[in-house]
Design a protein around this motif. Structure first.
Motif, PDB file in Angstrom:
ATOM      1  N   TYR A 359       0.734  -1.137  -0.159  1.00  0.00           N
ATOM      2  CA  TYR A 359       0.018   0.166   0.055  1.00  0.00           C
ATOM      3  C   TYR A 359       0.815   1.164   0.010  1.00  0.00           C
ATOM      4  O   TYR A 359       1.934   1.370   0.683  1.00  0.00           O
ATOM      5  N   THR A 385     -11.294  -3.947   4.811  1.00  0.00           N
ATOM      6  CA  THR A 385     -11.656  -4.083   3.483  1.00  0.00           C
ATOM      7  C   THR A 385     -10.844  -5.054   3.095  1.00  0.00           C
ATOM      8  O   THR A 385     -11.116  -6.194   2.353  1.00  0.00           O
ATOM      9  N   ASN A 397      -6.841  -0.567   3.442  1.00  0.00           N
ATOM     10  CA  ASN A 397      -8.275   0.118   3.340  1.00  0.00           C
ATOM     11  C   ASN A 397      -9.129  -0.567   4.406  1.00  0.00           C
ATOM     12  O   ASN A 397      -9.145  -1.833   4.585  1.00  0.00           O
ATOM     13  N   ASP A 405     -15.112   5.033   4.106  1.00  0.00           N
ATOM     14  CA  ASP A 405     -13.826   4.375   3.689  1.00  0.00           C
ATOM     15  C   ASP A 405     -12.514   5.223   3.811  1.00  0.00           C
ATOM     16  O   ASP A 405     -12.552   6.390   3.551  1.00  0.00           O
ATOM     17  N   ARG A 407      -7.904   5.176   4.641  1.00  0.00           N
ATOM     18  CA  ARG A 407      -6.882   4.325   4.475  1.00  0.00           C
ATOM     19  C   ARG A 407      -6.025   4.648   5.863  1.00  0.00           C
ATOM     20  O   ARG A 407      -5.807   5.617   6.177  1.00  0.00           O
ATOM     21  N   LYS A 426      -9.733   9.288  -0.186  1.00  0.00           N
ATOM     22  CA  LYS A 426     -10.080   8.650   1.267  1.00  0.00           C
ATOM     23  C   LYS A 426      -9.185   9.625   2.176  1.00  0.00           C
ATOM     24  O   LYS A 426      -7.938   9.833   1.874  1.00  0.00           O
TER      25      LYS A 426
END
Length: 452
Positions: A359, A385, A397, A405, A407, A426
């Motif tokens: 990520y 998620t 996520n 939503d 991060r 996000k």
């Protein structure tokens, strides 16, 4: 609760493996320990001794695996996940080694005792045609798929679909179709010179079980639609998801039991050794290897609901190699994904880059709306998620109730958190291993992103 779920999942896998694998130690369709033994010699002392000893070792390894679950329950969750993966792989590998040793013993005994078996394969095309006529056609399997597809389409008009759960339901439904294909590919069993008897037992083994699978698939397709609907209304309500997963697992177990009973019934009614084909040379602990057979997938002689790969031809060997490589990849990838990771934070004149393993985010100075140092992370329900979520850290996520939503790049034992709101992106939450380090990071971010 997480530990309880993981340990329960581990135990379920162990029990299912035990239940499906224990048949290798019993006389089944002419074989015991993947070795063809004449009907009259099944009760020989040496045969029973090897099978009993092998089953004892299998039960002992399983008992140790079950007891290890107690230790697992008290582990830190990141270590628990690693041990969960390793313990399952280790359980399977140890049993494969022990079973393979017993198979060699049984085949050595067969050779020494000169057990007479047959290599002729009995085929009855008229029986095949009769069974085929009353089997469920391929087009009928469109019904549960259509129910699920149209149901999810209808749900999408009322709520925003939970996309991951929707995909999972299709995968689960297709798995039932795969079981049906495996059963259809299984060769019909000729166990008697009486055609009516052959028809009856093969009907019980294929048609009746296929009908059960078809009914279950249709019922589950409706359940899947409702589970996606209720989960989509409230992503934080896992009751619908858990109930449908339990229903699916119970369905798998019911089908496995039905297949086992059908196999046992057929094995008990074989009239003569001439109806048993001796093909031991092609079977080993890894599956099937017959260069004269052009098929890639063939029915497992032990488990009728499973197909195994023929490593004897080039295509089968390639598929087996790819599958083995994928299995090893999943093992190491899973462990790598769970292991702790530091966050790499880099500053430049116009942006900040934050990354952790798979990520990464590039925060453009021009798009930042606000940067806030929070005393603690919002006290709301949070679901992952995709990403890593352990008691030590959470990154990837996530969905936060009443926030949406987001991060995350968080060390969970650190109270203070930096909230970065970005235009059309996000919200990002990030911190460091201590509150002091988090405060220092906040000052750097503030200077870099908010300075004019």
């Amino acid at each position: 609760m997480l530990n309880l779920i993981i340990v329960s999942s581990y135990l379920l896998i162990i029990f299912l493996n035990f239940f499906t694998s224990k048949r290798v130690f019993k006389y089944n369709n002419g074989k015991i320990l993947l070795t063809t033994i004449p009907i009259n010699n099944i009760d020989d002392v040496e045969v029973k001794e090897i099978a009993s000893r092998a089953f004892f070792h299998f039960k002992s390894v399983t008992a140790v695996a079950v007891m290890f679950s107690i230790v697992m329950y008290f582990l830190d969750d990141s270590l628990l996940m690693i041990m969960y993966i390793l313990a399952i792989y280790l359980y399977i590998v140890i049993n494969m080694i022990l079973i393979n040793k017993s198979i060699k013993e049984m085949r050595k005994l067969k050779k020494e005792k000169n057990y007479a078996t047959f290599t002729r394969k009995y085929i009855d095309l008229s029986l095949h045609n009769e069974i085929y006529k009353i089997s469920i056609g391929k087009k009928m399997w469109l019904i549960p798929l259509i129910i699920l597809s149209t149901g999810l389409l209808g749900v999408s008009f009322f709520v925003k679909l939970h996309i991951y759960l929707s995909i999972l339901t299709f995968i689960l439904l297709i798995s039932f179709l795969a079981i049906d294909i495996a059963i259809k590919k299984s060769p019909l069993k000729i166990i008697s010179d009486n055609k009516e008897k052959n028809f009856y037992f093969n009907k019980m083994k294929t048609i009746k079980i296929e009908e059960k699978i078809f009914i279950i698939a249709n019922v589950l397709s409706v359940m899947y639609v409702f589970s996606v609907y209720f989960t989509s209304i409230d992503n934080f309500n896992l009751l619908a998801f858990l109930s449908v997963m339990i229903a699916t697992l119970l369905s798998y177990l019911y089908i496995a039991i039905s297949l086992q009973k059908a196999d046992e019934m057929i094995s008990q009614n074989i009239e003569d050794d001439k109806f048993i084909q001796d093909d031991d040379e092609f079977y080993d602990i890894l599956g099937y290897k017959n260069p004269n057979d052009k098929r890639i997938l063939i029915p497992d002689p032990i488990n009728s609901s499973k197909l195994i790969i023929n490593r004897g031809n080039k295509k089968g060997k390639a598929v087996f190699t790819l599958f083995s490589a994928f299995t090893v990849f999943v093992l190491f990838f899973s462990i790598f994904a769970i292991l702790p990771s530091d966050y790499d934070i880099r500053f430049s004149e116009k942006s900040i880059k934050i990354s952790a393993k798979f990520y990464n985010d590039k925060i453009e100075k021009s798009k930042v709306e606000s940067v806030t140092l929070l005393e603690e992370f919002p006290k709301q329900r949070v679901i992952r998620t995709n990403g890593t979520g352990t008691s030590y850290q959470s990154y990837g996520n996530f969905n936060v109730q009443n926030v949406g939503d987001v991060r995350l790049y968080l060390f969970n034992k650190t109270k203070k958190v930096i909230e970065i709101k970005i235009k059309n992106q996000k919200t990002i939450y990030v911190n460091m291993k201590t509150d002091k380090e988090t405060e220092d990071l906040y000052e750097k971010i503030e200077k870099n992103l908010l300075k004019k």
